[in-house]
Structures are given as C-alpha cells and as structure tokens.
Design an enzyme around this catalytic site. Sequence first.
Site, PDB file in Angstrom:
ATOM      1  N   ASN A 152     -19.049 -90.052 -24.477  1.00 24.87           N
ATOM      2  CA  ASN A 152     -17.882 -89.848 -25.345  1.00 24.87           C
ATOM      3  C   ASN A 152     -17.873 -90.989 -26.362  1.00 24.87           C
ATOM      4  OD1 ASN A 152     -15.405 -89.522 -26.553  1.00 24.87           O
ATOM      5  ND2 ASN A 152     -14.201 -90.118 -24.749  1.00 24.87           N
ATOM      6  N   LYS A 199     -16.065 -91.351 -28.912  1.00 21.66           N
ATOM      7  CA  LYS A 199     -14.727 -91.603 -29.479  1.00 21.66           C
ATOM      8  C   LYS A 199     -14.831 -91.727 -31.005  1.00 21.66           C
ATOM      9  CE  LYS A 199     -13.573 -93.878 -25.180  1.00 21.66           C
ATOM     10  NZ  LYS A 199     -12.609 -94.646 -24.449  1.00 21.66           N
ATOM     11  N   HIS A 248      -8.250 -85.943 -22.555  1.00 16.25           N
ATOM     12  CA  HIS A 248      -8.606 -87.362 -22.410  1.00 16.25           C
ATOM     13  C   HIS A 248      -7.319 -88.189 -22.419  1.00 16.25           C
ATOM     14  CE1 HIS A 248     -10.222 -91.321 -23.212  1.00 16.25           C
ATOM     15  NE2 HIS A 248     -11.385 -90.874 -22.792  1.00 16.25           N
ATOM     16  N   GLU A 294     -10.848 -89.811 -14.463  1.00 14.16           N
ATOM     17  CA  GLU A 294     -10.873 -91.026 -15.267  1.00 14.16           C
ATOM     18  C   GLU A 294      -9.586 -91.818 -15.034  1.00 14.16           C
ATOM     19  OE1 GLU A 294     -13.811 -90.719 -18.705  1.00 14.16           O
ATOM     20  OE2 GLU A 294     -11.887 -90.081 -19.487  1.00 14.16           O
ATOM     21  N   GLY A 339     -12.230 -98.293 -20.703  1.00 13.72           N
ATOM     22  CA  GLY A 339     -12.393 -99.303 -21.754  1.00 13.72           C
ATOM     23  C   GLY A 339     -11.917-100.685 -21.349  1.00 13.72           C
ATOM     24  N   SER A 367     -15.316 -97.282 -17.488  1.00 18.16           N
ATOM     25  CA  SER A 367     -16.145 -98.495 -17.460  1.00 18.16           C
ATOM     26  C   SER A 367     -17.420 -98.325 -16.631  1.00 18.16           C
ATOM     27  CB  SER A 367     -15.331 -99.704 -16.973  1.00 18.16           C
ATOM     28  OG  SER A 367     -14.258 -99.958 -17.869  1.00 18.16           O
TER      29      SER A 367
HETATM   30  C1  PEP Z   1     -13.811 -92.646 -21.679  1.00 14.00           C
HETATM   31  O1  PEP Z   1     -13.128 -92.948 -22.641  1.00 14.00           O
HETATM   32  O2  PEP Z   1     -13.943 -91.446 -21.366  1.00 14.00           O
HETATM   33  C2  PEP Z   1     -14.460 -93.710 -20.935  1.00 14.00           C
HETATM   34  C3  PEP Z   1     -14.892 -93.453 -19.723  1.00 14.00           C
HETATM   35  O3  PEP Z   1     -14.554 -94.923 -21.566  1.00 14.00           O
HETATM   36  P1  PEP Z   1     -15.271 -96.251 -21.004  1.00 14.00           P
HETATM   37  O4  PEP Z   1     -16.580 -95.838 -20.382  1.00 14.00           O
HETATM   38  O5  PEP Z   1     -15.461 -97.114 -22.215  1.00 14.00           O
HETATM   39  O6  PEP Z   1     -14.331 -96.847 -20.009  1.00 14.00           O
END
Ligand code: PEP
Length: 248
Positions: free
Chosen positions: A9, A11, A93, A165, A171, A210
């Site tokens: 992703n 973003k 999300h 998630e 993040g 993460s």
């Molecule tokens: C996400 O935004 O779907 C995500 C998992 O971000 P990150 O891996 O940066 O935590």
Amino acid sequence: MRSSLIAGNWKMNGSLESVTALVDGIKSGDRGNAELAVCPPSVFLMKIGGMLAESGIALGAQNVCQHAAGAYTGEIAASMLKEAGCRYAIVGHSERRSIYGESDAMVAARFQMAIESGIEPILCVGETLEERQQEKTIEVVNRQIDAALAASGIDAFAKAVIAYEPVWAIGTGQVATPEQAQDVHASIRQKLAGLNAEVADQLQILYGGSMNPGNAAELLAQPDIDGGLIGGASLKADDFLTICKAAS
Ligand code: PEP
C-alpha cells in the site's frame, strides 16, 4: 492450502519517476513464490498497470467508490478500476476511517460495489490502542466484519481478502506480536467458519502494521497469517522483496 499474498500500500507517496523505478526494482528482483500486489496512488494506476502486464504481479487500488457513476467528485468508480486493470481494491483502511470519516456502513457499501464489479476487496479491520487496552479488539473487528457480512453475505468472502491492521501498529514501528496477531486472525477465521467453513478455510487473512524485513518471517509463520499488507516497507524494492520471500 492457502497461498500467501503480499500487498504493498503505497498510500500518497512517490512521483512518476520514483514509482516507475520501484516497479522496475520489484519486477527485476527475486520475489519467491508468494502472490504479489501493489496499490499505487490512483493517478499512477494506468501507468503501473501497463508496467505490470505479464509480470504476475497484481494491481490494486487504495479505495473504490460505493456508487457506480455520477456526481461524486474525487471518487473513482469500480468500472474505472477494472479498466485500469485492478484486481484488488483496499476498503476501510484505518486512515480512510479516521481521517475521512468512513463509517462501517460506508466501508461495507464500498466492499459490496467491489464484489459486484469483480474486484476483490481487501477489507481492513482493526482496533485502536484505546480499544485494545479496553479489551475490545475482537468486538471491534467483529463489528467491522459484520457490516460487510450484512451488506454482501458470507459468499462474498470467497472473492475477498481481510487485512487485520491494528491501528496502533500502522506506520508507528510498533508491531503486534505474532501471538497477538495470530489470536485475532484465528478469531476472524473461526467467526466466518460458523457461517461457511469452506469460505473461511480458503480466505486469505493478511496482517498489516509495521511489517518489515526484520519481523515478517515470524509473523508469516503463524498458521492463520496468510500474508501482509505493507505500507512503509513496500516503498523500497529490496525491503518489499525480502518480505515477499519470507512469505514463500
Ligand atoms: C498500512 O497502512 O496498511 C500499513 C500496514 O502501513 P505500515 O506498514 O507503514 O505500518
């Protein structure tokens, strides 16, 4: 036996030059045998879709409008995503839920539009830190899934993906432990198995929050973790490929 899916992703990151280089890097590296998808910013979908032709790497969008067409400024229709070559669309999300106020009902309507249009939704669910501290994780995740079930029914999940998630892990560099993630994944699968055991058994449930080259193998070794939705670490080809190989 479920296959693993690693989805990046991106973003709202990158430029035409950097995303082109990123795709070149992913295509030319050793990625093991996991299924791969990338979800670029929508303005780059057509370009990246062209670059991915014949690569075996799937294209995904970061959202999909719940309406078919019309006066919805800023939104993108499922039919347009199909034309751009998308197989997947992320829905729900946590950034869409928290920053743009997308409710469970709206996310469920987006999920339903994707299903109706032949796009596989990647339904994101997860609790905030406060909700985890209040031991409401399963309640929150169930509520988010129930909204999609109410709109689309269990059979829709034969053509969908769920991404667990935890909001506190996205993040932040703070990752769920493999046990914490496995517990939630197992609970999701068990809940859906109560409605249709076959659908639940073949459903890919991804972990997101993460995930990086250092922690991916341990998370992906859990029996109910079938891949990852990767934010930050999907922006570097080498890191993304290392995670893909850990899923192989
Ligand atoms: C996400 O935004 O779907 C995500 C998992 O971000 P990150 O891996 O940066 O935590």
